[in-house]
Design an enzyme around this catalytic site. Sequence first.
Site, short mmCIF file in Angstrom:
data_model
loop_
_atom_site.label_atom_id
_atom_site.label_comp_id
_atom_site.label_asym_id
_atom_site.label_seq_id
_atom_site.Cartn_x
_atom_site.Cartn_y
_atom_site.Cartn_z
N ASN A 9 8.45 -13.93 -2.99
CA ASN A 9 7.76 -13.00 -3.55
C ASN A 9 8.16 -13.05 -5.37
O ASN A 9 9.62 -12.63 -5.14
CB ASN A 9 8.17 -11.52 -3.00
CG ASN A 9 7.04 -10.22 -3.82
OD1 ASN A 9 6.98 -10.35 -4.87
ND2 ASN A 9 7.86 -9.12 -3.81
N ARG A 91 3.74 -13.72 -1.25
CA ARG A 91 3.37 -12.42 -1.18
C ARG A 91 2.38 -12.84 -2.64
O ARG A 91 2.50 -12.91 -4.05
CB ARG A 91 4.13 -11.39 -2.08
CG ARG A 91 3.91 -10.08 -1.72
CD ARG A 91 4.50 -9.31 -2.01
NE ARG A 91 3.91 -7.53 -2.23
CZ ARG A 91 4.17 -6.83 -3.13
NH1 ARG A 91 5.42 -7.23 -3.65
NH2 ARG A 91 3.80 -6.09 -3.07
N HIS A 180 -0.15 -2.40 -0.27
CA HIS A 180 0.05 -1.90 0.72
C HIS A 180 0.04 -2.98 2.18
O HIS A 180 0.66 -2.65 2.66
CB HIS A 180 1.43 -0.87 1.51
CG HIS A 180 1.74 0.45 -0.18
ND1 HIS A 180 1.91 1.09 -0.12
CD2 HIS A 180 2.74 -0.56 -0.66
CE1 HIS A 180 2.46 1.84 -1.33
NE2 HIS A 180 3.34 0.73 -1.32
N ARG A 241 4.82 7.69 -10.23
CA ARG A 241 3.86 7.82 -10.41
C ARG A 241 2.62 9.08 -9.89
O ARG A 241 3.12 9.85 -9.20
CB ARG A 241 2.53 6.43 -9.19
CG ARG A 241 3.05 5.48 -9.60
CD ARG A 241 2.17 4.14 -9.27
NE ARG A 241 3.00 3.20 -9.20
CZ ARG A 241 2.78 2.00 -8.18
NH1 ARG A 241 2.98 2.39 -6.68
NH2 ARG A 241 3.75 1.07 -8.35
N GLU A 384 7.47 -6.60 5.62
CA GLU A 384 6.31 -7.04 5.49
C GLU A 384 6.54 -7.79 5.48
O GLU A 384 6.12 -9.26 5.29
CB GLU A 384 6.68 -6.27 3.73
CG GLU A 384 5.60 -4.85 3.93
CD GLU A 384 6.07 -4.40 2.49
OE1 GLU A 384 6.75 -3.53 2.01
OE2 GLU A 384 5.02 -4.37 1.61
#
Length: 398
Positions: A9, A91, A180, A241, A384
């Site tokens: 990643n 990723r 996601h 956020r 993940e």
Amino acid sequence: MSAPVLVINSGSSSLKYRVVDAERAEALAVGLIERVGDPKGGRLTHTVDGERHARDVAVPDHAAAMEAMTDAFAAYGPDLSTLDLVAVGHRVVQGGARFGRSVAIDDEVVATIEELADLAPLHNPANAAGIRVAREQLPDLPHVAVFDTAFHLSMPAAAHTYAIDRDVARKHRIRRYGFHGTSHAYISREAARLLGQEPEATNVIVLHLGNGASACAVRGGESVETSMGLTPLEGLVMGTRSGDIDPAVVLHLERTAGMDVADVDDLLNKRSGVLGLSGHQDMRDLVAAAEAGDADAELALEVYCHRLRLYLGGYTAVLGRVDAVVFTAGVGENSPQVRERALADLEVLGIELDQQANEERSSAARDIATPGSPVRVLVVPTDEELEIARQAIAVVGG
Ligand code: AMP
């Protein structure tokens, strides 16, 4: 037979890596290189066999970071050359309307990931840079791109289309992409397994509640609606956020508060959410402050859970039949207070939480609904990296 995959990643200032044995669902080594690009130097941590190694490293760019990673494997193990890696899984944040599944990487795929940078300016260039150097340094292995957006490309047009001028939208590729996706795909499949049902016959609402947060309605193994949109800013209230707001708030701030695009970007992505409402970004701190009587923290928690309830109602309407609501990621897996507030008095939707099961601490996948609850409530830890490894194997294996 073991099938290890190197999962990478590559972010703008960090490189995370992990060797995952997909057959045994376990990590053989986990590493993180921070402050990539910092002239003052970076920091590498590499954990293997429960032992954590750390050292300062000079990592002016992604090529140097990738070399630092290979050095760490040579110094601390496991030996990459004898591991029989089957693939490298990368990723990638934004796959646009082009990638609806994981793909084997060739030059054209890298070029397309770079070309999608206008949709994910912070992420795709860093993802592509990581892929380029990894292909140079590990040229004999197949490399696979796994996109955060791909799972959601199955959303019907009614769900992914913004009601704006169609020519403007088409020209600038403005639509809802969702993120996601790796987690939502993994969790919806694990949920079906826990329910003892085939994924193709299972409808679930997945609530991925981490620092970033998104909801996803999954019908028969396919995403049909998700809460993030063109960017990860839309939808649920998150750590920093705002999630959904009236877009005219942006215009108002620019017209009347003298804020420019960068100021509003910073406000909505980094200084809003529960942090902006209460001063606490971490759910543990927020819940503790609310329980100690802090009114701002209490309101932040209420706003967070109210938004979750709105989405649960909406997604129930979208799906028609819901087999389970599934909580995952840092908050979803660990906060009984959020789960309780989000699901209170939702018998009208067939959701009945078992208070005692909700409060029991566990790291296992579990069902926390009352025995008679028509809709099951599940807590499933996300993974993940394991999902990226599995998808890489699926691509490599044909
Ligand atoms: P993630 O992005 O999935 O790593 O989730 C990170 C977030 O999970 C943190 O910012 C916390 O808000 C939350 N979190 C982690 N552990 C707990 C816990 N034990 N209780 C409540 N929230 C937690």
